[in-house]
Design a protein around this motif. Structure first.
Motif, PDB file in Angstrom:
ATOM      1  N   CYS A  74       0.847  -1.200   0.000  1.00  0.00           N
ATOM      2  CA  CYS A  74       0.000   0.000   0.000  1.00  0.00           C
ATOM      3  C   CYS A  74       0.879   1.247   0.000  1.00  0.00           C
ATOM      4  O   CYS A  74       0.628   2.201  -0.728  1.00  0.00           O
ATOM      5  N   GLU A  75       1.913   1.240   0.843  1.00  0.00           N
ATOM      6  CA  GLU A  75       2.783   2.406   0.919  1.00  0.00           C
ATOM      7  C   GLU A  75       3.523   2.628  -0.391  1.00  0.00           C
ATOM      8  O   GLU A  75       3.706   3.755  -0.834  1.00  0.00           O
ATOM      9  N   GLU A  76       3.938   1.520  -1.021  1.00  0.00           N
ATOM     10  CA  GLU A  76       4.646   1.626  -2.292  1.00  0.00           C
ATOM     11  C   GLU A  76       3.709   2.202  -3.363  1.00  0.00           C
ATOM     12  O   GLU A  76       4.116   3.058  -4.157  1.00  0.00           O
ATOM     13  N   ALA A  77       2.455   1.729  -3.373  1.00  0.00           N
ATOM     14  CA  ALA A  77       1.493   2.226  -4.360  1.00  0.00           C
ATOM     15  C   ALA A  77       1.267   3.722  -4.175  1.00  0.00           C
ATOM     16  O   ALA A  77       1.206   4.485  -5.145  1.00  0.00           O
ATOM     17  N   ILE A  78       1.183   4.160  -2.913  1.00  0.00           N
ATOM     18  CA  ILE A  78       0.991   5.591  -2.643  1.00  0.00           C
ATOM     19  C   ILE A  78       2.216   6.381  -3.106  1.00  0.00           C
ATOM     20  O   ILE A  78       2.094   7.451  -3.694  1.00  0.00           O
ATOM     21  N   ARG A  79       3.391   5.808  -2.885  1.00  0.00           N
ATOM     22  CA  ARG A  79       4.621   6.484  -3.331  1.00  0.00           C
ATOM     23  C   ARG A  79       4.611   6.643  -4.853  1.00  0.00           C
ATOM     24  O   ARG A  79       4.943   7.703  -5.389  1.00  0.00           O
ATOM     25  N   LEU A  80       4.214   5.577  -5.567  1.00  0.00           N
ATOM     26  CA  LEU A  80       4.176   5.636  -7.029  1.00  0.00           C
ATOM     27  C   LEU A  80       3.129   6.642  -7.510  1.00  0.00           C
ATOM     28  O   LEU A  80       3.355   7.376  -8.472  1.00  0.00           O
ATOM     29  N   ALA A  81       1.980   6.678  -6.836  1.00  0.00           N
ATOM     30  CA  ALA A  81       0.926   7.611  -7.238  1.00  0.00           C
ATOM     31  C   ALA A  81       1.371   9.052  -7.025  1.00  0.00           C
ATOM     32  O   ALA A  81       1.100   9.929  -7.851  1.00  0.00           O
ATOM     33  N   ARG A  82       2.077   9.294  -5.918  1.00  0.00           N
ATOM     34  CA  ARG A  82       2.580  10.653  -5.667  1.00  0.00           C
ATOM     35  C   ARG A  82       3.564  11.059  -6.751  1.00  0.00           C
ATOM     36  O   ARG A  82       3.588  12.204  -7.201  1.00  0.00           O
ATOM     37  N   LEU A  83       4.390  10.079  -7.156  1.00  0.00           N
ATOM     38  CA  LEU A  83       5.366  10.334  -8.217  1.00  0.00           C
ATOM     39  C   LEU A  83       4.640  10.705  -9.506  1.00  0.00           C
ATOM     40  O   LEU A  83       4.979  11.675 -10.186  1.00  0.00           O
ATOM     41  N   LEU A  84       3.618   9.944  -9.833  1.00  0.00           N
ATOM     42  CA  LEU A  84       2.836  10.176 -11.043  1.00  0.00           C
ATOM     43  C   LEU A  84       2.166  11.547 -10.986  1.00  0.00           C
ATOM     44  O   LEU A  84       2.110  12.276 -11.985  1.00  0.00           O
ATOM     45  N   LEU A  85       1.689  11.900  -9.799  1.00  0.00           N
ATOM     46  CA  LEU A  85       1.009  13.184  -9.631  1.00  0.00           C
ATOM     47  C   LEU A  85       1.981  14.356  -9.785  1.00  0.00           C
ATOM     48  O   LEU A  85       1.621  15.414 -10.291  1.00  0.00           O
ATOM     49  N   ARG A  86       3.217  14.137  -9.360  1.00  0.00           N
ATOM     50  CA  ARG A  86       4.217  15.197  -9.546  1.00  0.00           C
ATOM     51  C   ARG A  86       4.501  15.385 -11.026  1.00  0.00           C
ATOM     52  O   ARG A  86       4.821  16.472 -11.478  1.00  0.00           O
ATOM     53  N   LEU A  87       4.419  14.282 -11.806  1.00  0.00           N
ATOM     54  CA  LEU A  87       4.663  14.377 -13.243  1.00  0.00           C
ATOM     55  C   LEU A  87       3.476  15.001 -13.957  1.00  0.00           C
ATOM     56  O   LEU A  87       3.623  15.692 -14.954  1.00  0.00           O
ATOM     57  N   PHE A  88       2.269  14.739 -13.459  1.00  0.00           N
ATOM     58  CA  PHE A  88       1.051  15.256 -14.079  1.00  0.00           C
ATOM     59  C   PHE A  88       0.211  15.976 -13.024  1.00  0.00           C
ATOM     60  O   PHE A  88      -0.802  15.461 -12.585  1.00  0.00           O
TER      61      PHE A  88
END
Lengths: 419, 123
Positions: free
Chosen positions: A213-227
Motif C-alpha cells: 500500500c505504501e509503495e502504491a501511494i509512493r508511485l501515485a505521488r510520483l505520477l502526480l508530480r509528473l502530471f
C-alpha cells in the motif's frame, strides 16, 4: 539517520528516474537494472567519503551508464558478434556526461518505465510483480512474500514478464497526448492493483503486505508530480491515502476484521486523511469526474465523519449512483445498497441487490451483505442461509471468522428464544 | 526583529521516509522547538502537505487564474505568508482572491498545513 540509512532512502527515491533514463539509453530492462545496481554499489562506496552528490539521480545515471558501457565494450572484445542494438546512442555518451537532466525526459522516462510494467500482454499479477521489481526495486523474496508464493515461482514470473516485454518491442518515442492519457490510465490501474494487493490482505498477511500500500501511494505521488493537473491521478492518490489511513483500525488485536462503523476513529491516520481530503478537493474543482475521484469522494465522506452516525449517507448514495453510470458493475450496486439501506432502509437495499444474485453467486461480500440486511429486518432464517453461503465463499480466515461471529450469535439467540 | 526560517528539502527524499524515520526527525525538532518556546522565542511553526496538494492563484490576468501545483516561477520570490483557517480549498481561494485584489501581480500558493504550532513570540 545513519549514513547507510540516508543512502538507502536516497537510492530508493532516485530509482524510478535513474532506471527510466538508463532504459532509454540501453533499451533493455536487464541492462538498465544491472547498470543501476552497479551504480548503487559505487554510491555506497563513494557517498560516505565524499558526501551526497547534489543530484543523486543524475549521479547514478552517469555512473550507471559509464559502467554498463565499459562492461559492454569489454565483453565485445570476447564476443565475435557485437550487439549493437543494445546500445542505442553510444555516440553521444561522452557529450551526455555533462548534460543536465532534462525535465521533460525525466517525465517520459518514468512514464515509459511504468508503462512497460503494465504492458497489455502481461496478466495483472505479472504487471504488479514487474513494477515492484523494476520501479520500486523490491527484491524477489520481498515480492514473493507479499504474494505468498515461493521465491522460485516469483523469480519465474518476473523472468517471464521481462521476456515478454523484450519480445514486444516497446516503442521508445515520446507518446503523443492521446497515447499518453491512455497510458496514464493503465499505469493508474496498475498502481491501484498494487495497492489492492496490500489492502485486501488480512490477519497475519496484513502486516507483510502493508508495504505494498505504501509503495502504491509512493508511485501515485510520483505520477502526480509528473502530471500535477490530472484530476483522476489526484483522485487515485486521494483514494489510496484515505483508505490506507484507516489501516490501523481495520483489524483487531486478533487479526479479525473491524467494520467501518465499529472502527476506533482515533486510530485513523490524521495526516494521510488531511492530504487525501486536500487532493480530492483539488480534483473536484476540475469538473472532470472519474471513477477514482468518485471513490475518493466517498472515502472522504467517511473520513470527514467523526462518528459513524455523522456519515452523510445521502451524499454517498448519490456518488455511488454516479459511479454506477460511469462504471456499471454489480459490485458497485452492491456497495450502493449499503448506503441505500441507511437512507431508505434495508427493504429498499434488498430489493436493489436481488437482481444481482445470479451474477454475484460466487461473491463472498454479496452474501455477507445480504445476510446483514436480512438480519436488520429480523428475517433470521433467510439471514442464516445467506451467511452459510458467504462462509463457504470466504477467501481469508478473517472473512470466515467475521461471518462465523454472525452465525454463532444467531444460533445463541435462537437457542435462548427457542427453548 | 522576527525572522522567518523557511524549510527547503527534496520532497522525494522526505516523502520516502518511513513513519519511524519521520517520527525520529520530528522528535529531534521538538527538542529545538522546546528550547525556543521556553525562551519565549518560538513563533508559529507549520509543516506543509506535499507540493502535489498545492493550488496557485496567479494575478497575471483578470480574473486571476487558478492552477494546480506549487508556485514555481523563479522570477518571483517568497515575500511573506499567511495562515488562515478555511473550511475547504474554495474558502482558501476566496481569501487568496481578496488578497490578489489588493495586489498588482504575483501569485498566491495555497498549501494545506499538516502541522501547526501557534508559538509564543510576539513581533
Amino acid at each position: 539517520m545513519t549514513d547507510l540509512a540516508w543512502i538507502d532512502t536516497a537510492l530508493t527515491a532516485a530509482r524510478p528516474q535513474a532506471v527510466g533514463a538508463l532504459l532509454r539509453y540501453f533499451r533493455d530492462l536487464d541492462t538498465a537494472e544491472e547498470a543501476f545496481q552497479n551504480a548503487c554499489l559505487r554510491a555506497l562506496k563513494a557517498w560516505p567519503q565524499n558526501g551526497p552528490p547534489r543530484d543523486p539521480a543524475a549521479w547514478l545515471i552517469m555512473v550507471g551508464r559509464n559502467v554498463a558501457i565499459d562492461d559492454i565494450r569489454r565483453s565485445k572484445k570476447q564476443q565475435p558478434l557485437p550487439d549493437d542494438e543494445l546500445i542505442s546512442d553510444l555516440d553521444d555518451a561522452e557529450a551526455a556526461l555533462a548534460e543536465r537532466l532534462d525535465g521533460s525526459h525525466y517525465r517520459d522516462d518514468i512514464l515509459r518505465l511504468l508503462f512497460i510494467c503494465c504492458h497489455p500482454e502481461l496478466p495483472p499479477t505479472q504487471q504488479i510483480a514487474l513494477a515492484l521489481r523494476i520501479v520500486s526495486g523490491l527484491t524477489v523474496p520481498q515480492i514473493a512474500r507479499a504474494f505468498l508464493v515461493s521465491d522460485a515461482a516469483m523469480e519465474q514470473r518476473i523472468t517471464r514478464a521481462k521476456a515478454k516485454v523484450a519480445r514486444a518491442r516497446v516503442p521508445f518515442e515520446t507518446p503523443g497526448a492521446p497515447a499518453r492519457s491512455e497510458r496514464l490510465g493503465s499505469v493508474a490501474a496498475m498502481i491501484y492493483l498494487v495497492f489492492n494487493e496490500g489492502y485486501s490482505a488480512s490477519g497475519d498477511a496484513a502486516g507483510v503486505r502493508a508495504p505494498l500500500c505504501e509503495e502504491a501511494i509512493r508511485l501515485a505521488r510520483l505520477l502526480l508530480r509528473l502530471f500535477p493537473s490530472e484530476p483522476e491521478i489526484m483522485g487515485l492518490t486521494a483514494l489510496m491515502l484515505l483508505q490506507h489511513a484507516r489501516a490501523p483500525a481495520r483489524f483487531d488485536a486478533g487479526g479479525e476484521i473491524v467494520l467501518l462503523d465499529e472502527q476506533d476513529r482515533s486510530l485513523w491516520n490524521v495526516a494521510m486523511i488531511a492530504e487525501g481530503l486536500a487532493l480530492i478537493d483539488k480534483a473536484m474543482r476540475h469538473r472532470r469526474p472519474g471513477a477514482y475521484q468518485i471513490q475518493a469522494a466517498i472515502a472522504a465522506l467517511h473520513a470527514r465523519a467523526s462518528r459513524p452516525e455523522d456519515t452523510d449517507w445521502t451524499q454517498i448514495d448519490l456518488l455511488y449512483g454516479a459511479l454506477e453510470i460511469l462504471q456499471p458493475s454489480p459490485v458497485v450496486t452492491l456497495n450502493r445498497a449499503v448506503a441505500v439501506s441507511k437512507v431508505r432502509g434495508a427493504d429498499a437495499a434488498l430489493a436493489m441487490i436481488a437482481p444481482l444474485e445470479d451474477r454475484l453467486s460466487n461473491y463472498f461480500h454479496y452474501f455477507g451483505a445480504k445476510g446483514a440486511l436480512l438480519l436488520q429486518l429480523d428475517r433470521r432464517n433467510e439471514a442464516r442461509i445467506a451467511f452459510d453461503r458467504a462462509i463457504a465463499l470466504a477467501r481469508t480466515t478473517a472473512e470466515a471468522a467475521h461471518i462465523r461471529m454472525h452465525l454463532d450469535r444467531l444460533k445463541r439467540e435462537s437457542e435462548a428464544a427457542g427453548t | 526583529m522576527l525572522y522567518a526560517i523557511l524549510c527547503y528539502h527534496d520532497e522525494d527524499f522526505v516523502g520516502s521516509w518511513s513513519r519511524e524515520e519521520d517520527a525520529a526527525v520530528m522528535e529531534k525538532l521538538a527538542v529545538v522547538h522546546g528550547k525556543l518556546a521556553g525562551q519565549g522565542r518560538l513563533g508559529p511553526v507549520a509543516r506543509l502537505l506535499p507540493t502535489t496538494a498545492a493550488t496557485t492563484l496567479r494575478k497575471d490576468s483578470e480574473p486571476p487564474v487558478v492552477i494546480d501545483g506549487p508556485f514555481a516561477e523563479t522570477k518571483e520570490q517568497l515575500l511573506g505568508f499567511y495562515v488562515v483557517d478555511c473550511a475547504d480549498l474554495d474558502g482558501a481561494l476566496d481569501v487568496a482572491r481578496d488578497l490578489a485584489l489588493a495586489n498588482p501581480g504575483g501569485a498566491y500558493e495555497i498549501r494545506p498545513i499538516g502541522l501547526f504550532m501557534p508559538g509564543a513570540a510576539q513581533p
